[in-house]
Scaffold this motif. Sequence first.
Motif: not given
Length: 218
Positions: A203-207, A210-211, A215-218
């Motif tokens: 779960w933490y790896q997926a989070r 996603e984070t 950041k890459e998209r922004s």
Amino acid sequence: MLQGVMCRVELRDGIAAEVVLHPDFSPLLLIFDRVWSLLKQSLKTVDDIGEFWEGDYVLGLFPEMSQSGRPILAYADALALKDSLSDFGKVKTVEITHVLEPLARIIESMAAVGAIRLGLSTQTAAMFGKQLAYVASGVATGTIDAFARGSLLDASGEIGWCRDQPWADETWIAAQPSIENIHDRCLVWDKKPGLLAKQRQLWYQARRFETRACKERS
């Protein structure tokens, strides 16, 4: 802190006279008993968890961390809830919002004890208590992590379902499916050692992924 609590006053003579207060917290046990009765009602479809017993807990003045391994019940939390108990089932959200955290702590400790009585291990019972307290009150106590909160969002329905009428039996009865879901998931964790740690890691790896993607998209 002791406002609303009956105290016996003792005057001690000596070189420096002392006034000692002996508070009577026994009436506050009724509040703990009421929360237990609601929890018992909600878990009836799983099994009977029996009656409230003080010996299952460390009873203290403030909600500090227990060093004995037993959950703690704080008189300060019960005192905070005292005024909201005047009319069971008729408490408005505005009157309960400021005491949701004390309510969550009491639910967490009691749900952990209830889960142990249902046969869960101490560690898994603690997780059950944390998750039930969060989904019931909508308030994250200091002992629940992001995984424990996040894993509830898709599986347990409404978060904070006891905010409007926390003392009504109907509120807790209506929440039985949600509570059963939490219990069933904890039961699986109990039967498969290591699964909880693995799911938390994933779960933490997926989070983090996603984070990083955001950041890459922004």
